[in-house]
Each structure stands twice: as structure tokens, then as C-alpha cells.
Design an enzyme around this catalytic site. Structure first.
Site, PDB file in Angstrom:
ATOM      1  N   LYS A  59      -8.049  14.779  -7.271  1.00  0.00           N
ATOM      2  CA  LYS A  59      -7.391  14.853  -8.311  1.00  0.00           C
ATOM      3  C   LYS A  59      -6.906  16.496  -8.344  1.00  0.00           C
ATOM      4  CE  LYS A  59      -7.383  10.665  -9.723  1.00  0.00           C
ATOM      5  NZ  LYS A  59      -6.082   9.715  -9.828  1.00  0.00           N
ATOM      6  N   TYR A  69     -14.010  12.517  -5.265  1.00  0.00           N
ATOM      7  CA  TYR A  69     -12.937  11.852  -6.306  1.00  0.00           C
ATOM      8  C   TYR A  69     -12.267  12.996  -7.052  1.00  0.00           C
ATOM      9  CZ  TYR A  69     -11.295   9.858 -10.406  1.00  0.00           C
ATOM     10  OH  TYR A  69     -10.338   9.409 -11.636  1.00  0.00           O
ATOM     11  N   ASP A  91       0.837  -1.317   0.032  1.00  0.00           N
ATOM     12  CA  ASP A  91      -0.055   0.127  -0.024  1.00  0.00           C
ATOM     13  C   ASP A  91       0.874   1.175   0.107  1.00  0.00           C
ATOM     14  OD1 ASP A  91      -1.783   2.183   1.015  1.00  0.00           O
ATOM     15  OD2 ASP A  91      -3.055   0.830   1.450  1.00  0.00           O
ATOM     16  N   SER A 107      -7.375  13.405 -14.103  1.00  0.00           N
ATOM     17  CA  SER A 107      -8.654  13.205 -14.829  1.00  0.00           C
ATOM     18  C   SER A 107      -9.421  14.364 -15.269  1.00  0.00           C
ATOM     19  CB  SER A 107      -9.575  12.457 -13.760  1.00  0.00           C
ATOM     20  OG  SER A 107     -10.924  12.469 -14.008  1.00  0.00           O
TER      21      SER A 107
HETATM   22  N1  UFG Z   1     -23.769   5.507 -17.792  1.00  0.00           N
HETATM   23  C1  UFG Z   1     -24.906   4.720 -18.206  1.00  0.00           C
HETATM   24  N2  UFG Z   1     -25.256   3.633 -17.690  1.00  0.00           N
HETATM   25  C2  UFG Z   1     -24.380   2.963 -16.913  1.00  0.00           C
HETATM   26  C3  UFG Z   1     -23.175   3.552 -16.610  1.00  0.00           C
HETATM   27  C4  UFG Z   1     -22.874   4.800 -17.283  1.00  0.00           C
HETATM   28  O1  UFG Z   1     -25.835   5.411 -18.867  1.00  0.00           O
HETATM   29  O2  UFG Z   1     -24.769   1.955 -16.505  1.00  0.00           O
HETATM   30  C5  UFG Z   1     -23.206   6.676 -18.454  1.00  0.00           C
HETATM   31  C6  UFG Z   1     -23.001   7.756 -17.344  1.00  0.00           C
HETATM   32  O3  UFG Z   1     -24.274   8.245 -17.108  1.00  0.00           O
HETATM   33  C7  UFG Z   1     -22.259   8.586 -17.951  1.00  0.00           C
HETATM   34  C8  UFG Z   1     -21.677   7.778 -19.175  1.00  0.00           C
HETATM   35  O4  UFG Z   1     -22.226   6.758 -19.273  1.00  0.00           O
HETATM   36  O5  UFG Z   1     -23.061   9.513 -18.823  1.00  0.00           O
HETATM   37  C9  UFG Z   1     -20.145   7.499 -18.907  1.00  0.00           C
HETATM   38  O6  UFG Z   1     -20.215   6.815 -17.563  1.00  0.00           O
HETATM   39  P1  UFG Z   1     -18.735   6.055 -17.100  1.00  0.00           P
HETATM   40  O7  UFG Z   1     -19.364   5.766 -15.540  1.00  0.00           O
HETATM   41  O8  UFG Z   1     -18.447   4.962 -17.889  1.00  0.00           O
HETATM   42  O9  UFG Z   1     -17.713   7.299 -16.897  1.00  0.00           O
HETATM   43  P2  UFG Z   1     -17.652   8.853 -16.144  1.00  0.00           P
HETATM   44  O10 UFG Z   1     -17.586   9.709 -17.324  1.00  0.00           O
HETATM   45  O11 UFG Z   1     -18.628   8.918 -15.114  1.00  0.00           O
HETATM   46  O12 UFG Z   1     -16.456   8.719 -15.320  1.00  0.00           O
HETATM   47  C10 UFG Z   1     -15.265   7.949 -15.843  1.00  0.00           C
HETATM   48  C11 UFG Z   1     -14.579   7.408 -14.683  1.00  0.00           C
HETATM   49  C12 UFG Z   1     -13.832   8.308 -13.918  1.00  0.00           C
HETATM   50  C13 UFG Z   1     -13.020   9.466 -14.606  1.00  0.00           C
HETATM   51  C14 UFG Z   1     -13.795  10.042 -15.661  1.00  0.00           C
HETATM   52  C15 UFG Z   1     -13.095  10.754 -16.536  1.00  0.00           C
HETATM   53  O13 UFG Z   1     -15.421   6.597 -13.833  1.00  0.00           O
HETATM   54  O14 UFG Z   1     -12.934   7.624 -12.935  1.00  0.00           O
HETATM   55  O15 UFG Z   1     -14.543   9.033 -16.476  1.00  0.00           O
HETATM   56  O16 UFG Z   1     -11.908  10.312 -16.537  1.00  0.00           O
HETATM   57  F1  UFG Z   1     -12.666  10.289 -13.755  1.00  0.00           F
END
Ligand code: UFG
Length: 349
Positions: free
Chosen positions: A168, A164, A72, A139
Site C-alpha cells: 500500500k 501487505y 486479472d 489502508s
Molecule cells: N482479532 C481477534 N480475534 C480474531 C480476529 C481478530 O482478537 O479472531 C483482533 C486482532 O488481533 C486485531 C483486531 O481483532 O486486534 C482486528 O483484526 P482484523 O484482522 O479484523 O483487522 P486488522 O486491523 O488486522 O486489519 C484489517 C484488514 C487489513 C487492513 C486493516 C486496516 O485485515 O486488510 O484492517 O485497514 F489493512
């Protein structure tokens, strides 16, 4: 007498790079690219969100017996002992952190303790060993909810939407403060957009523990029958089809950016601190990702419409000109490649 090129080659080939979070999704792909470029990845991971089998996958690709150091980052003495044992390091690529936006809202202390605690410890290690190069896994969440969907590195950091995202922002600030205090290390923050895909060999990829939070792993698990249906979060955003827009980038392209950043920091002209967006430069909606996945993999799965997910911003994608012109980095894979590779990887699990 060695030429400059030969000296540079020897130096790189002898360089140990401490890779924290090296068994994780992005870390495992970076380990492969480091080897390819002649660096030696010293893989450190506490396996809190990854599996040691990732290191077997890395080894299959690199053709070497890679070693996992189960430590860790917050246990600074153990990190120091490891570095002494391997004969020193010239650089650090620091990824080890928790990364689920929603979980960070539910449990902020977990994120502040781990993400900021690890960063503090690893920066002290960098100082102790006078490390030359330090790459921080940042990020696009540092931009908060930007006014314009396309962001450049000089787009102001907005209010972080989640603990989160705030960790960053703090990580980036910590490096700037160290530079101001006279620490000699060079620092680069890489602001990742949405990493997806898997290695083309399908030996390494994303291994979500429990129910996936992210879109592409959720699509993969629904396609293979582990989940009944995919929910699209929100259809009333001010975007071309009402769903959110993100910049989805192949994880191997993210990985190569780290090698470019390490090489860049060896240049005497490189500033002591720099920041780069690592995205494709294109935004895709959730619905476009679903349609492309179905099309390129010739597969169907059930999709339902849900309400907005708290914490989601409507649209964000990278302006990646700075990384292209200064690092000489270019994304090589298409969205179709990334979605095919993600599916090929899912089928091996
Ligand atoms: N989404 C859905 N259904 C799902 C999962 C996600 O519609 O089951 C949508 C979300 O609402 C969002 C898009 O898909 O509009 C992308 O969502 P993600 O969870 O895949 O990604 P995020 O943009 O929320 O965040 C990701 C990572 C973070 C990182 C970020 C940018 O989880 O750790 O990208 O780097 F910081």
C-alpha cells in the site's frame, strides 16, 4: 443552453468508472454507490477472493443487470480491450489486491506480484486512456505502528509491519511518481480503517473464503455455529482493557467516500494528488466489539483468551477531519448498525 449544473449532471451520468476488485467486499458496495450517484461501474474482478454471485446482489440493489468482467488486472491487454469495448472510461477506482496481513508475512511474493503488479498495469492503463480521476484503495496499515493512536494524513508513514502494508505504501508512492513525471490524471488515496458490516438490504456483504482472518466475520461465523469459539488475540496491550483498538467503519460509509473523491477530483481546484483517512474517528477495543455484537444482536457465543497475534499494532484510529471538511464526507452508520448488518448478512449465507 445548458446550465453548469446540467452539464455536470450529464457528464457524471455518462461517466464509466472502471472498478477493479468490484465483486469483493468493499468493491461491491462501491458499485452500488457509483450507480446511485449516476456513474456507470465497469466491474472487473478475477474472482480470486470473491464470488460472481456478488454481482447478482449488486444488481438486485441497483435494479440493473450489472456485468462482471472476469479479468486479472495484470493482463493489461485484456483491460485495454474491455475499456475500448465499453466506449472508454473517465475514472478508475482501483481495489483489486490481496488483503490478508498475516498471509502476506507468510507469502510475500504473492503480495508483491499481485498488488504491485496490478497497480503497475492499471496505472499504465490510466496513462494510455488519459483517465481524469484515479482512486486508490489504501489502508491505515501505511502508518505502521504510530506513536499516537490517533493518526492524521500527515502522521509519517512508519515502517510497514507487513508486506501487505508495504504494497500500500508503494502504491501511494507510484502515483506520486507519476504526477512528478507529468501524467495529467488526478489521484486520491483513501486510507481505509477497518471495514465491517454489510449493505442494509443484506444482498451484499463479506464472503470470506476459508477461515476468516478478520474479527467481525469470525464473530459472525462463531455466532452462527460454523466456528466453536472466538479467540481474543492479546490481553496485555497498553489499552483501556488490554485488547487492541481499531477504528471499525461501516462498509457503506467507505463506499460513499469513493463517490465523494471522484466528484472532488472534477473540481479544478483539487490538487493532482491527495490522501484521506476514511475512518469513524473513534477507536474500539476487541472486547468492546464482542460485547456490542452480543448486545445489539441478542446473541451469545464462546470467547477465549489467546496470546498476541504477530503483526498487530496496539491501537490506531483515524482523525477524519480532512475527509469531512474537504470531501464533505461523513460516516452515517453507527457501530451498532454495522454489527447488526454484518449479522443480518451472515444469516443469509
Ligand atoms: N482479532 C481477534 N480475534 C480474531 C480476529 C481478530 O482478537 O479472531 C483482533 C486482532 O488481533 C486485531 C483486531 O481483532 O486486534 C482486528 O483484526 P482484523 O484482522 O479484523 O483487522 P486488522 O486491523 O488486522 O486489519 C484489517 C484488514 C487489513 C487492513 C486493516 C486496516 O485485515 O486488510 O484492517 O485497514 F489493512
Amino acid at each position: 443552453m445548458l446550465t453548469d449544473f446540467a452539464k455536470a449532471y450529464l457528464r457524471i451520468s455518462m461517466s464509466n468508472i472502471l472498478l477493479t476488485g468490484g465483486a469483493g467486499f468493499i468493491g461491491s458496495h462501491i458499485a452500488v454507490e457509483l450507480r446511485k450517484a449516476g456513474y456507470v461501474p465497469i466491474i472487473l474482478d478475477n474472482l480470486s477472493n470473491s464470488l460472481d454471485s456478488a454481482v447478482d446482489g449488486i444488481s438486485k440493489i441497483t435494479g440493473r443487470k450489472e456485468v462482471l468482467h472476469n479479468i486479472d488486472c495484470r493482463r493489461e491487454n485484456e483491460v485495454v480491450d474491455l475499456i475500448e469495448k465499453v466506449g472508454g472510461i473517465s475514472g478508475i477506482v482501483h481495489l483489486a489486491a490481496f488483503k490478508a496481513v498475516g498471509e502476506s508475512v507468510q507469502n510475500p511474493s504473492k503480495y508483491y506480484d499481485n498488488n504491485i503488479g496490478s497497480m503497475g498495469s492499471i496505472l499504465r492503463v490510466a496513462e494510455k486512456f488519459c483517465v481524469e480521476q484515479f482512486v486508490f484503495s489504501s489502508s491505515c496499515t501505511v502508518y505502521g505502528s504510530p506513536q499516537e493512536a490517533e493518526v492524521t494524513e500527515s502522521t509519517p508513514m512508519g515502517n510497514a509491519y507487513s508486506p501487505y502494508g508495504y504494497t500500500k505504501q508503494v502504491g501511494e508512492r507510484m502515483m506520486i511518481d507519476l504526477v512528478k513525471a507529468g501524467v495529467k490524471t488526478k489521484f486520491v488515496s483513501l486510507r481505509y480503517f477497518n471495514p465491517i458490516g454489510a449493505h442494509p438490504s443484506a444482498w451484499i456483504g463479506e464472503f470470506p473464503i476459508g477461515k476468516p482472518n478478520n474479527l467481525v466475520p469470525y464473530i459472525c461465523q462463531t455466532s452462527i455455529g460454523l466456528r466453536d469459539e472466538l479467540t481474543v488475540y492479546g490481553n496485555d496491550y497498553n489499552t483501556r482493557d488490554g485488547s487492541c483498538i481499531r477504528d471499525y467503519i461501516h462498509v457503506c460509509d467507505i463506499a460513499t467516500a469513493h463517490v465523494k473523491a471522484l466528484d472532488y477530483m472534477l473540481k479544478p481546484t483539487a490538487p493532482q494528488h491527495d490522501v484521506f483517512n476514511i475512518g469513524t474517528g473513534k477507536g474500539n477495543s476487541v472486547k468492546e466489539i464482542i460485547d456490542t455484537f452480543k448486545e445489539v444482536n441478542e446473541i451469545e457465543f464462546k470467547v477465549i483468551q489467546g496470546s498476541r497475534r504477530p503483526g498487530d499494532v496496539a491501537a490506531i484510529y483515524a482523525n477524519n477531519q480532512k475527509a469531512q471538511s474537504i470531501l464533505g464526507w461523513h460516516p452515517e452508520y453507527t457501530l451498532a448498525d454495522a454489527l447488526k448488518h454484518a449479522w443480518n448478512w451472515q444469516k443469509t449465507l
